[in-house]
Scaffold this active site. Structure first.
Site, PDB file in Angstrom:
ATOM      1  N   SER A 122       0.806  -1.221   0.000  1.00 41.40           N
ATOM      2  CA  SER A 122       0.000   0.000   0.000  1.00 41.40           C
ATOM      3  C   SER A 122       0.838   1.270   0.000  1.00 41.40           C
ATOM      4  CB  SER A 122      -0.950   0.011   1.202  1.00 41.40           C
ATOM      5  OG  SER A 122      -0.244   0.160   2.416  1.00 41.40           O
TER       6      SER A 122
ATOM      7  N   LYS B 121       0.996   4.773   6.702  1.00 39.84           N
ATOM      8  CA  LYS B 121       0.394   5.515   5.592  1.00 39.84           C
ATOM      9  C   LYS B 121       0.918   6.945   5.608  1.00 39.84           C
ATOM     10  CE  LYS B 121      -2.551   2.016   4.980  1.00 39.84           C
ATOM     11  NZ  LYS B 121      -2.470   1.091   3.824  1.00 39.84           N
TER      12      LYS B 121
END
Length: 303
Positions: free
Chosen positions: A39, A106
């Site tokens: 991701s 993230k």
């Protein structure tokens, strides 16, 4: 003073002293993390092992490694002491609000009070500082007028070479995600209509997520919350699915890579010892992009 230092030295050489020092470092200074999914590629790759700096955003509540048991089980707090806060664009290690026993990594794309929406994959940010501040601080960026406000279009694609979209993934794609939140595969709408998802012996039952990934309504980030998105924008389980992250869930920032290995068990020697800032520069980011493009060819069956 010498007597005190000698006693401290003797204590540090004992098994008890060594254990105390190691736990102190893990709880309050640095902790090892492994990047298990794609991701965050091209910035952080699957197989990157990194040390997280745990004091970047205050002091998180100590948890026993692997067991994730709080040292203060009578308290629900995830932070012992507040400190600095993330800036837009920071890569953050945090506990996602839907599963606080795991860690995600993230990029922080919006701060408390910021507004954002996603339209046809493009991310629009309206900073809380307002239109005039946005025009002054985002010169050279793509700006758009919508809902009576000025929005910055895809600011992180502009700032960070590792942020990217998957051009082969259509706007109406579905994403298969297991119950642990790990993205397994992306499929077309036509494929989704043909299959019936079942559990198997190797993984938890799966579910289809019809993405608010590519189109969302306007979202205003709540007070003391931060909106997180992966750099691999079309293959990231992030705040678009489960909302913004409370400040107390923030654990720290990636410090440096201490080991890295690809899926073919080849050691990426060039990434070891590098910080995330280093890895967003050439030649490291160029090698990461090349590796991802080769993997994409294999994934989509291209030659």
């Amino acid at each position: 003073m010498k007597h005190f230092l000698f006693k401290a030295y003797k204590f540090s050489n004992s098994w008890t002293g060594t254990l105390v020092i190691v736990l102190f470092v893990i709880f309050f200074v640095a902790q090892a993390f492994r990047i298990p999914t794609g991701s965050m590629k091209d910035s952080l790759l699957i197989g990157d092992h990194l040390f997280g700096k745990k004091f970047s955003y205050g002091i998180p509540m100590p948890h026993i490694p692997f067991l994730e048991i709080s040292l203060m089980p009578w308290s629900d707090s995830l932070k012992l002491m507040d400190g600095s806060t993330p800036k837009r664009g920071d890569i953050v290690i945090f506990r996602p609000p839907h599963n606080i026993k795991t860690h995600f990594v993230k990029r922080c794309v919006a701060l408390p009070g910021d507004e954002l929406f996603v339209r046809n994959k493009d991310l629009y940010i309206h900073p809380k500082e307002g239109d005039e501040w946005t025009k002054e601080h985002y010169k050279g960026y793509t700006l758009a007028q919508a809902y009576g406000k000025t929005w910055v279009v895809n600011p992180y694609l502009h700032d960070h070479k590792g942020v990217h979209h998957d051009n082969k993934m259509a706007i109406d794609s579905y994403t298969i995600v297991d119950n642990n939140g790990q993205i397994k595969k992306s499929i077309s709408l036509e494929e989704a209509k043909k299959i019936q998802l079942k559990s198997d012996e190797r993984m938890a039952p799966t579910r289809l997520l019809i993405p608010p990934v590519f189109n969302t309504d306007v979202i205003q980030v709540e007070e003391d919350h931060y909106f997180m998105m992966g750099d691999n924008r079309d293959h990231s389980n992030d705040s678009r699915f489960w909302g913004s992250v409370p400040y107390e869930n923030l654990e720290g920032t990636p410090w440096f890579i201490y080991f890295s290995i690809d899926k073919n068990w080849r050691i990426r020697w060039d990434r070891m010892g590098k910080t995330p800032e280093d890895l967003e520069q050439s030649p490291y980011i160029d090698r990461a992009i090349k590796e991802r493009e080769e993997q994409d060819k294999e994934y989509y069956g291209l030659t």
